[in-house]
Scaffold this active site. Structure first.
Site, PDB file in Angstrom:
ATOM      1  N   HIS A 285      -2.820 -21.539 -31.007  1.00  0.00           N
ATOM      2  CA  HIS A 285      -3.738 -21.750 -29.967  1.00  0.00           C
ATOM      3  C   HIS A 285      -5.138 -21.924 -30.332  1.00  0.00           C
ATOM      4  CE1 HIS A 285      -4.636 -17.522 -30.628  1.00  0.00           C
ATOM      5  NE2 HIS A 285      -5.713 -17.779 -29.937  1.00  0.00           N
TER       6      HIS A 285
HETATM    7  C1  UD1 Z   1      -9.321 -17.198 -25.706  1.00  0.00           C
HETATM    8  C2  UD1 Z   1     -10.202 -16.773 -26.866  1.00  0.00           C
HETATM    9  C3  UD1 Z   1      -9.783 -16.600 -27.983  1.00  0.00           C
HETATM   10  C4  UD1 Z   1      -8.237 -15.836 -28.083  1.00  0.00           C
HETATM   11  C5  UD1 Z   1      -7.393 -16.484 -26.966  1.00  0.00           C
HETATM   12  C6  UD1 Z   1      -6.288 -15.587 -26.907  1.00  0.00           C
HETATM   13  C7  UD1 Z   1     -12.781 -17.467 -26.125  1.00  0.00           C
HETATM   14  C8  UD1 Z   1     -13.769 -18.442 -26.920  1.00  0.00           C
HETATM   15  N1  UD1 Z   1     -11.419 -17.955 -27.092  1.00  0.00           N
HETATM   16  O1  UD1 Z   1      -8.943 -18.429 -26.158  1.00  0.00           O
HETATM   17  O2  UD1 Z   1     -10.666 -15.949 -29.110  1.00  0.00           O
HETATM   18  O3  UD1 Z   1      -7.993 -15.944 -29.337  1.00  0.00           O
HETATM   19  O4  UD1 Z   1      -8.356 -16.510 -25.945  1.00  0.00           O
HETATM   20  O5  UD1 Z   1      -5.072 -16.158 -26.301  1.00  0.00           O
HETATM   21  O6  UD1 Z   1     -12.878 -16.391 -25.677  1.00  0.00           O
HETATM   22  N2  UD1 Z   1      -5.442 -21.706 -19.768  1.00  0.00           N
HETATM   23  C9  UD1 Z   1      -4.524 -21.791 -18.932  1.00  0.00           C
HETATM   24  N3  UD1 Z   1      -4.254 -20.600 -18.362  1.00  0.00           N
HETATM   25  C10 UD1 Z   1      -4.811 -19.525 -18.388  1.00  0.00           C
HETATM   26  C11 UD1 Z   1      -5.799 -19.461 -19.640  1.00  0.00           C
HETATM   27  C12 UD1 Z   1      -6.061 -20.874 -20.230  1.00  0.00           C
HETATM   28  O7  UD1 Z   1      -3.881 -22.930 -18.558  1.00  0.00           O
HETATM   29  O8  UD1 Z   1      -4.310 -18.356 -18.022  1.00  0.00           O
HETATM   30  C13 UD1 Z   1      -5.907 -22.982 -20.551  1.00  0.00           C
HETATM   31  C14 UD1 Z   1      -6.995 -23.809 -19.912  1.00  0.00           C
HETATM   32  O9  UD1 Z   1      -6.676 -25.384 -20.031  1.00  0.00           O
HETATM   33  C15 UD1 Z   1      -8.127 -23.509 -20.672  1.00  0.00           C
HETATM   34  C16 UD1 Z   1      -7.726 -23.268 -22.097  1.00  0.00           C
HETATM   35  O10 UD1 Z   1      -6.159 -22.700 -21.937  1.00  0.00           O
HETATM   36  O11 UD1 Z   1      -9.087 -24.531 -20.617  1.00  0.00           O
HETATM   37  C17 UD1 Z   1      -8.241 -22.392 -22.876  1.00  0.00           C
HETATM   38  O12 UD1 Z   1      -8.587 -21.175 -22.374  1.00  0.00           O
HETATM   39  P1  UD1 Z   1      -9.864 -20.059 -22.835  1.00  0.00           P
HETATM   40  O13 UD1 Z   1      -9.611 -19.003 -22.029  1.00  0.00           O
HETATM   41  O14 UD1 Z   1     -11.134 -20.992 -22.630  1.00  0.00           O
HETATM   42  O15 UD1 Z   1      -9.659 -20.056 -24.319  1.00  0.00           O
HETATM   43  P2  UD1 Z   1      -8.257 -19.744 -25.098  1.00  0.00           P
HETATM   44  O16 UD1 Z   1      -7.849 -20.786 -25.957  1.00  0.00           O
HETATM   45  O17 UD1 Z   1      -7.340 -18.961 -24.407  1.00  0.00           O
HETATM   46  N1  UDP Z   2       1.557 -12.494 -27.616  1.00  0.00           N
HETATM   47  C1  UDP Z   2       2.276 -12.196 -26.475  1.00  0.00           C
HETATM   48  N2  UDP Z   2       3.083 -13.310 -25.894  1.00  0.00           N
HETATM   49  C2  UDP Z   2       2.970 -14.620 -26.546  1.00  0.00           C
HETATM   50  C3  UDP Z   2       2.057 -14.750 -27.887  1.00  0.00           C
HETATM   51  C4  UDP Z   2       1.304 -13.506 -28.088  1.00  0.00           C
HETATM   52  O1  UDP Z   2       2.743 -11.384 -25.860  1.00  0.00           O
HETATM   53  O2  UDP Z   2       3.540 -15.521 -26.126  1.00  0.00           O
HETATM   54  C5  UDP Z   2       0.745 -11.164 -27.860  1.00  0.00           C
HETATM   55  C6  UDP Z   2       0.772 -10.908 -29.405  1.00  0.00           C
HETATM   56  O3  UDP Z   2       1.942 -10.296 -29.771  1.00  0.00           O
HETATM   57  C7  UDP Z   2      -0.402 -10.432 -29.728  1.00  0.00           C
HETATM   58  C8  UDP Z   2      -1.447 -10.935 -29.038  1.00  0.00           C
HETATM   59  O4  UDP Z   2      -0.602 -11.597 -27.491  1.00  0.00           O
HETATM   60  O5  UDP Z   2      -0.500  -8.905 -29.432  1.00  0.00           O
HETATM   61  C9  UDP Z   2      -2.221 -11.988 -29.361  1.00  0.00           C
HETATM   62  O6  UDP Z   2      -2.942 -12.910 -28.496  1.00  0.00           O
HETATM   63  P1  UDP Z   2      -3.366 -14.219 -28.871  1.00  0.00           P
HETATM   64  O7  UDP Z   2      -2.516 -14.702 -30.021  1.00  0.00           O
HETATM   65  O8  UDP Z   2      -3.314 -14.961 -27.595  1.00  0.00           O
HETATM   66  O9  UDP Z   2      -4.617 -14.040 -29.275  1.00  0.00           O
HETATM   67  P2  UDP Z   2      -5.538 -13.824 -30.317  1.00  0.00           P
HETATM   68  O10 UDP Z   2      -5.009 -12.342 -31.319  1.00  0.00           O
HETATM   69  O11 UDP Z   2      -5.488 -14.813 -31.581  1.00  0.00           O
HETATM   70  O12 UDP Z   2      -7.051 -13.518 -30.051  1.00  0.00           O
END
Ligand code: UD1
Ligand code: UDP
Length: 387
Positions: free
Chosen positions: A222
């Protein structure tokens, strides 16, 4: 002092999961001394990225949901700052608790520190030393706005010292006289607590998914560097698909919505191809209990997630990290995580090493004793007693 009012700020999936460790410990041991208000920025909003965790992990529904949603960094962060500031002015908490390194963390840190509410940062001190990562900027700025900083690893604690934080500071702690702690990791608390529950509550999950224990590889992708750069994303997925077919092993991929958007809009042919590949199971994001089962029973993990890297260690699984650097450096030094970037040859080499010769790996206890949340809450209470 009477009850302490603590505001717990969450927004992204991993923060909701982390907050469950703190909420659970408050309910169990500190409900007389700490009252908790949960603020959800709304950074993640799909049911399977947010609500599922509140339900499954028994966290109080957010007292406030700022409903910020997705946007470019500046807009998203500024809406979060505005919304958080309004809540802080209304609630006037004793302190604000933040997790990790997302835009929700940074917004909470800026809103709270500028209003002079003490910020407590859990997962402080982690560094990738790559400031092109949005998370690296968020971490540095959040740490330097904090009053209590809880570093989960030796490396994180040392990073704080090298940025000028002093372990010898004595109370009263303030933003100018902050206190740094070396603690364990609250996600280890969570894994210990939920692993048994996952087996009980989701006993038929693997069967339903037609997965055989130890005979599939869990893949999560991601990170923006991988999802937004379609050359990298293509290289990773084509390489993994080729390896899965060669070794006749299934790849299970719970897809983050960000990755799905990239595949559907910018790599349509590849998406079509992997969706029909018998060695690849693309599924929507799973709940935490389901994720635990996928991690616990897989052969190996391939990921660019911070949380999943650590969970590979908790479940004693080798891990390929689809990045060029990591904050969880002890795992790489231990030889059980390998940094492979998005490079075909590196992925192939390490994948085959782990799949063909999985034995002989050691998984020492790097992340505390499973009672880190209690330690943190105790130190928060002490800070207020000393005032
Ligand atoms: C964010 C965090 C990242 C973390 C991740 C965990 C920042 C800069 N990044 O990244 O550090 O590892 O969360 O998962 O804060 N979207 C949906 N539905 C949702 C959420 C997101 O469709 O419920 C899609 C949208 O297209 C959005 C994209 O995901 O633009 C990115 O979401 P965003 O929260 O901006 O960043 P993450 O990549 O999720
Ligand atoms: N996780 C989850 N379901 C998923 C993917 C991840 O519950 O489909 C959990 C995972 O076990 C971990 C956390 O989400 O505890 C990690 O989140 P993510 O990978 O989105 O973000 P990061 O840790 O890189 O910020």
């Amino acid at each position: 002092m009477s009850q302490i009012k603590l505001i717990n700020i969450v927004g992204a999936r991993p923060q909701i999961i982390k907050a469950s460790a703190i909420s659970r410990a408050i309910r169990k041991h500190y409900s007389d001394s700490i009252s908790e208000i949960i603020v959800h920025t709304g950074q993640h909003y799909d049911k399977e990225m947010s609500e599922v965790f509140f339900d499954e992990l028994e966290i109080h529904k957010p007292h406030y949901n700022l409903g910020v949603g997705s946007a470019h960094h500046g807009r998203q962060t500024s809406l979060m700052i505005t919304g958080t500031e309004e809540v802080l002015l209304k609630e006037k908490p004793d302190c604000v608790l933040l997790y990790g390194d997302t835009n929700s963390t940074l917004a909470g840190a800026l809103a709270a520190s500028k209003l002079h509410f003490p910020v407590i940062h859990i997962e402080a001190g982690l560094r990738s030393f790559n400031k092109t990562m949005p998370e690296e900027l968020n971490r540095i700025m959040s740490d330097h706005s904090s009053t209590l900083l809880f570093a989960p690893t030796n490396a994180a604690f040392k990073n704080l010292m090298s940025e000028g934080f002093r372990p010898e500071n004595s109370p009263p702690y303030t933003i100018d006289n902050p206190k740094i702690y070396l603690t364990g990791d609250i996600m280890y608390d969570n894994t210990l607590f939920f692993a048994g529950l996952a087996e009980k509550k989701k006993a038929d999950f693997l069967d339903k998914m037609s997965l055989t224990r130890n005979n599939y590889i869990l893949v999560t992708i991601h990170r923006d560097t991988n999802t937004d750069d379609i050359v990298r994303l293509n290289e990773i997925l084509v390489t993994l698909k080729t390896l899965a077919e060669e070794k006749d092993i299934v790849l299970v991929m719970p897809l983050h919505p960000r990755t799905l958007v990239s595949l559907k809009t910018r790599l349509k042919d590849l998406f079509e191809d992997i969706s029909h590949c018998t060695h690849i199971k693309i599924i929507p994001p799973v709940s935490f209990l389901e994720m635990i089962l996928l991690e616990k029973n897989c052969r190996m993990i391939v990921t660019d997630s911070g949380g999943v890297q650590k969970e590979s260690h908790f479940f004693k699984k080798p891990c390929l990290v689809l990045r060029n650097e990591t904050e969880w450096i002890e795992l790489v030094n231990n030889g059980t995580s390998k940094l492979v970037g998005a490079d075909t040859e590196r992925i192939r080499h390490e994948f085959l090493n782990f799949v063909d010769a999985p034995g002989g790996l050691d998984y020492p206890g790097f992340y505390g004793n499973g009672k880190t949340a209690e330690f943190i809450l105790n130190e928060i209470l002490l800070m207020f007693e000393k005032e």
